[in-house]
Design an enzyme around this catalytic site. Sequence first.
Site, mmCIF file in Angstrom:
data_model
loop_
_atom_site.group_PDB
_atom_site.id
_atom_site.type_symbol
_atom_site.label_atom_id
_atom_site.label_comp_id
_atom_site.label_asym_id
_atom_site.label_seq_id
_atom_site.Cartn_x
_atom_site.Cartn_y
_atom_site.Cartn_z
ATOM 1 N N GLY A 1 0.802 -1.219 0.000
ATOM 2 C CA GLY A 1 0.000 0.000 0.000
ATOM 3 C C GLY A 1 0.836 1.271 0.000
ATOM 4 N N ASN A 2 1.995 1.234 0.668
ATOM 5 C CA ASN A 2 2.788 2.471 0.758
ATOM 6 C C ASN A 2 3.376 2.875 -0.590
ATOM 7 O OD1 ASN A 2 4.581 0.234 0.907
ATOM 8 N ND2 ASN A 2 6.171 1.555 1.710
ATOM 9 N N LYS B 1 -9.268 -9.258 6.591
ATOM 10 C CA LYS B 1 -8.451 -8.423 5.702
ATOM 11 C C LYS B 1 -8.850 -6.942 5.832
ATOM 12 C CE LYS B 1 -6.257 -7.126 1.911
ATOM 13 N NZ LYS B 1 -4.846 -6.832 2.067
ATOM 14 N N LYS C 1 -3.040 -9.758 -1.260
ATOM 15 C CA LYS C 1 -2.162 -9.722 -2.439
ATOM 16 C C LYS C 1 -0.886 -10.532 -2.214
ATOM 17 C CE LYS C 1 1.244 -6.440 -1.450
ATOM 18 N NZ LYS C 1 1.062 -6.537 0.000
ATOM 19 N N LYS D 1 2.372 -12.081 4.678
ATOM 20 C CA LYS D 1 3.663 -11.960 3.979
ATOM 21 C C LYS D 1 4.586 -13.108 4.379
ATOM 22 C CE LYS D 1 3.352 -6.973 4.175
ATOM 23 N NZ LYS D 1 2.460 -6.885 3.023
#
Length: 314
Positions: free
Chosen positions: A12-13, A129, A214, A276
């Site tokens: 997102g960043n 999420k 993702k 992740k």
Amino acid sequence: MANKKIVVALGGNALGSNLVEQMISVTDAVKPIADLVEDGYEVVVTHGNGPQVGVIQDAMTLLSRENPEKHPHFPLSVCTAMSQGYIGYDVTNKLREELLDRGINKGVSCVLTQVEVDPDDPAFQNPTKPIGPFLTKEEAEAKAALRNHVFVEDSGRGYRRVVASPEPISIIEIDTIRTLADAGYVVIGAGGGGIPVFRTESNHLKGAPAVIDKDRASELLAEEIDADFLIILTAVEKAAINFNKPDQQWLDDLTPDEARKYIAEGQFAPGSMLPKIEAAVKFAESKPGRTALITLLEKAKDGINGKTGTRIHA
Ligand code: ADP
Ligand code: MG
């Protein structure tokens, strides 16, 4: 020897939280990707859509509240499709521009990607999420009362809406992505974890009310195109144990077993770092020689060269 293949997952960043921020952030985000292309890697880029899909659904909900007959409810799957379009548009153009500026004449192509999920996935009963903007406790309570939405606190950064995040089973457009990548195109795919779909008895794919993480979709994509590296670029340089505590300790190299031990201890927050690490473990174990890396966007190259980041390999 064939070029090494890399799947780069943008967090997102790298995208900012509104259109103006996105244009600025993506201009920087494509630079490390262009570095990898320049170094001769075959690159497939994936990206998140948490903030964006939340904003799109909020906007669409307002529209359909105003005039439900003219604008019926916009399903979450359609909102993810929209997010793939406008994020992919920006990433494609900025990456194309960056490559041309470096004298690299390579096609960049974004593939609208659907990802199959299982209607019986327990995730549909247990939303985890986070999507949309960070809210204060009061804002979250007000929204929760107004709509049938669930909010949770996200890693000390505020409250966010959570939605179901089922396991990705298969990537519908995987052959297209692989073919383009092998033909030398830089491909952007599986944006926002892919548009979640259920297979039905006919050839019809039905949109699912979910947002796939993702990181999980990127891992599946990386396995299916036989990638050598999965690089997850995010807002921290490394994963940590005792995160945000006085005895915090950054992690460098981990074996899948060590990572699993930390997962069991609850060291990684569900919905952010946990997917992740789980994706990294799965990728590292999927075939000998595969390495997963978690680091900051601007450290991608250093990470591949073993200088920083959290690396998971057997
Ligand atoms: P992205 O948009 O890149 O997927 P996320 O917000 O989903 O980013 O996940 C990255 C965030 O996970 C970090 O910014 C950090 O706040 C949080 N986090 C949770 N647990 C940990 C941990 N153990 N080590 C490092 N970061 C963690
Ligand atoms: Mg995330």
